[in-house]
Design a protein around this motif. Structure first.
Motif, PDB file in Angstrom:
ATOM      1  N   PHE A  62     -59.129 -24.145 -18.570  1.00  0.00           N
ATOM      2  CA  PHE A  62     -59.526 -24.903 -19.753  1.00  0.00           C
ATOM      3  C   PHE A  62     -60.292 -23.977 -20.667  1.00  0.00           C
ATOM      4  N   GLU A  63     -60.417 -24.406 -21.899  1.00  0.00           N
ATOM      5  CA  GLU A  63     -61.079 -23.587 -22.908  1.00  0.00           C
ATOM      6  C   GLU A  63     -62.538 -23.339 -22.525  1.00  0.00           C
ATOM      7  N   PRO A  64     -63.049 -22.144 -22.774  1.00  0.00           N
ATOM      8  CA  PRO A  64     -64.469 -21.870 -22.490  1.00  0.00           C
ATOM      9  C   PRO A  64     -65.360 -22.856 -23.251  1.00  0.00           C
ATOM     10  N   PHE A  65     -66.489 -23.198 -22.646  1.00  0.00           N
ATOM     11  CA  PHE A  65     -67.422 -24.127 -23.273  1.00  0.00           C
ATOM     12  C   PHE A  65     -68.826 -23.796 -22.795  1.00  0.00           C
ATOM     13  N   SER A  66     -69.811 -24.366 -23.441  1.00  0.00           N
ATOM     14  CA  SER A  66     -71.200 -24.255 -23.009  1.00  0.00           C
ATOM     15  C   SER A  66     -71.786 -25.652 -22.959  1.00  0.00           C
ATOM     16  N   ASN A  67     -72.512 -25.926 -21.902  1.00  0.00           N
ATOM     17  CA  ASN A  67     -73.221 -27.200 -21.822  1.00  0.00           C
ATOM     18  C   ASN A  67     -74.735 -26.974 -21.919  1.00  0.00           C
ATOM     19  N   ARG A  68     -75.101 -25.883 -22.506  1.00  0.00           N
ATOM     20  CA  ARG A  68     -76.516 -25.583 -22.682  1.00  0.00           C
ATOM     21  C   ARG A  68     -77.213 -26.757 -23.354  1.00  0.00           C
ATOM     22  N   ASP A  69     -78.300 -27.224 -22.731  1.00  0.00           N
ATOM     23  CA  ASP A  69     -79.099 -28.352 -23.207  1.00  0.00           C
ATOM     24  C   ASP A  69     -78.327 -29.678 -23.209  1.00  0.00           C
ATOM     25  N   LYS A  70     -77.236 -29.743 -22.457  1.00  0.00           N
ATOM     26  CA  LYS A  70     -76.445 -30.971 -22.349  1.00  0.00           C
ATOM     27  C   LYS A  70     -76.136 -31.212 -20.873  1.00  0.00           C
ATOM     28  N   THR A  71     -75.920 -32.453 -20.526  1.00  0.00           N
ATOM     29  CA  THR A  71     -75.522 -32.803 -19.168  1.00  0.00           C
ATOM     30  C   THR A  71     -74.044 -32.470 -18.980  1.00  0.00           C
ATOM     31  N   LEU A  72     -73.707 -31.869 -17.849  1.00  0.00           N
ATOM     32  CA  LEU A  72     -72.310 -31.579 -17.514  1.00  0.00           C
ATOM     33  C   LEU A  72     -71.822 -32.640 -16.536  1.00  0.00           C
ATOM     34  N   VAL A  73     -70.716 -33.303 -16.865  1.00  0.00           N
ATOM     35  CA  VAL A  73     -70.118 -34.305 -15.996  1.00  0.00           C
ATOM     36  C   VAL A  73     -68.723 -33.819 -15.621  1.00  0.00           C
ATOM     37  N   VAL A  74     -68.472 -33.707 -14.329  1.00  0.00           N
ATOM     38  CA  VAL A  74     -67.148 -33.357 -13.819  1.00  0.00           C
ATOM     39  C   VAL A  74     -66.698 -34.535 -12.973  1.00  0.00           C
ATOM     40  N   GLN A  75     -65.517 -35.055 -13.259  1.00  0.00           N
ATOM     41  CA  GLN A  75     -65.055 -36.266 -12.597  1.00  0.00           C
ATOM     42  C   GLN A  75     -63.596 -36.116 -12.187  1.00  0.00           C
ATOM     43  N   PHE A  76     -63.254 -36.664 -11.033  1.00  0.00           N
ATOM     44  CA  PHE A  76     -61.852 -36.754 -10.648  1.00  0.00           C
ATOM     45  C   PHE A  76     -61.658 -38.013  -9.821  1.00  0.00           C
ATOM     46  N   THR A  77     -60.422 -38.467  -9.750  1.00  0.00           N
ATOM     47  CA  THR A  77     -60.089 -39.684  -9.025  1.00  0.00           C
ATOM     48  C   THR A  77     -59.110 -39.350  -7.917  1.00  0.00           C
ATOM     49  N   VAL A  78     -59.328 -39.935  -6.747  1.00  0.00           N
ATOM     50  CA  VAL A  78     -58.440 -39.740  -5.616  1.00  0.00           C
ATOM     51  C   VAL A  78     -57.940 -41.104  -5.163  1.00  0.00           C
ATOM     52  N   LYS A  79     -56.655 -41.206  -4.920  1.00  0.00           N
ATOM     53  CA  LYS A  79     -56.060 -42.441  -4.425  1.00  0.00           C
ATOM     54  C   LYS A  79     -55.362 -42.112  -3.104  1.00  0.00           C
ATOM     55  N   HIS A  80     -55.981 -42.501  -1.994  1.00  0.00           N
ATOM     56  CA  HIS A  80     -55.391 -42.239  -0.680  1.00  0.00           C
ATOM     57  C   HIS A  80     -54.401 -43.350  -0.356  1.00  0.00           C
ATOM     58  N   GLU A  81     -53.161 -42.968  -0.052  1.00  0.00           N
ATOM     59  CA  GLU A  81     -52.119 -43.943   0.220  1.00  0.00           C
ATOM     60  C   GLU A  81     -51.600 -43.880   1.654  1.00  0.00           C
ATOM     61  N   GLN A  82     -52.207 -43.071   2.465  1.00  0.00           N
ATOM     62  CA  GLN A  82     -51.725 -42.930   3.830  1.00  0.00           C
ATOM     63  C   GLN A  82     -52.906 -42.980   4.784  1.00  0.00           C
ATOM     64  N   ASN A  83     -52.628 -43.233   6.041  1.00  0.00           N
ATOM     65  CA  ASN A  83     -53.670 -43.160   7.058  1.00  0.00           C
ATOM     66  C   ASN A  83     -53.888 -41.694   7.403  1.00  0.00           C
ATOM     67  N   ILE A  84     -55.118 -41.259   7.277  1.00  0.00           N
ATOM     68  CA  ILE A  84     -55.425 -39.854   7.513  1.00  0.00           C
ATOM     69  C   ILE A  84     -56.375 -39.762   8.702  1.00  0.00           C
ATOM     70  N   ASP A  85     -55.991 -38.974   9.697  1.00  0.00           N
ATOM     71  CA  ASP A  85     -56.860 -38.756  10.848  1.00  0.00           C
ATOM     72  C   ASP A  85     -58.028 -37.855  10.472  1.00  0.00           C
ATOM     73  N   CYS A  86     -57.733 -36.833   9.708  1.00  0.00           N
ATOM     74  CA  CYS A  86     -58.762 -35.881   9.315  1.00  0.00           C
ATOM     75  C   CYS A  86     -58.272 -35.147   8.076  1.00  0.00           C
ATOM     76  N   GLY A  87     -59.063 -35.141   7.044  1.00  0.00           N
ATOM     77  CA  GLY A  87     -58.655 -34.450   5.833  1.00  0.00           C
ATOM     78  C   GLY A  87     -59.792 -34.428   4.832  1.00  0.00           C
ATOM     79  N   GLY A  88     -59.509 -33.892   3.677  1.00  0.00           N
ATOM     80  CA  GLY A  88     -60.532 -33.838   2.655  1.00  0.00           C
ATOM     81  C   GLY A  88     -59.965 -33.366   1.343  1.00  0.00           C
ATOM     82  N   GLY A  89     -60.760 -33.477   0.328  1.00  0.00           N
ATOM     83  CA  GLY A  89     -60.365 -33.013  -0.988  1.00  0.00           C
ATOM     84  C   GLY A  89     -61.576 -32.467  -1.713  1.00  0.00           C
ATOM     85  N   TYR A  90     -61.398 -31.365  -2.379  1.00  0.00           N
ATOM     86  CA  TYR A  90     -62.495 -30.701  -3.064  1.00  0.00           C
ATOM     87  C   TYR A  90     -62.056 -30.286  -4.458  1.00  0.00           C
ATOM     88  N   VAL A  91     -62.992 -30.278  -5.381  1.00  0.00           N
ATOM     89  CA  VAL A  91     -62.789 -29.733  -6.715  1.00  0.00           C
ATOM     90  C   VAL A  91     -63.726 -28.546  -6.833  1.00  0.00           C
TER      91      VAL A  91
END
Length: 112
Positions: A50-79
């Motif tokens: 993504f384009e460079p940016f500065s959040n100097r003196d501003k709050t940075l919000v990073v958001q993502f959505t995950v929709k799990h549709e299967q039965n998972i014994d062990c797993g994870g997701g990271y950003v």
């Protein structure tokens, strides 16, 4: 067109592949499309610049959505937010990053 924006890592030949789909559950089949993992029990690595940016003196919000549709014994997701110097096609679990959040799910010792 999502494949022009997102780059799948080729660091390991056995990374799982992503597909564009609304999944099994959706309100609108077109509007609810997103990228989805397509194979069970795989590691995945995908990134987008993504384009460079500065959040100097501003709050940075990073958001993502995950929709799990299967039965998972062990797993994870990271950003992770990587520095601009990241080689996207060589991205892997030990690549340098600036911010990481997400988590594991499943019964102990996998889950929280």
């Amino acid at each position: 067109a999502w494949t022009r924006r997102w780059v799948e890592s080729k660091h390991k030949p056995d990374y799982g592949r992503f597909v564009l789909t609304a999944g099994k559950f959706y309100g609108d089949a077109e509007k609810d499309k997103g990228i989805q993992t397509s194979q069970d029990a795989r590691f995945y690595a995908i990134s987008s610049r993504f384009e460079p940016f500065s959040n100097r003196d501003k709050t940075l919000v990073v958001q993502f959505t995950v929709k799990h549709e299967q039965n998972i014994d062990c797993g994870g997701g990271y950003v992770k937010l990587f520095p601009a110097s990241l080689s996207q096609e060589d991205m892997h679990g030990d690549s340098e990053y600036n911010i990481m959040f997400g988590g594991s799910m499943g019964p102990p010792p996998c889950g929280p």
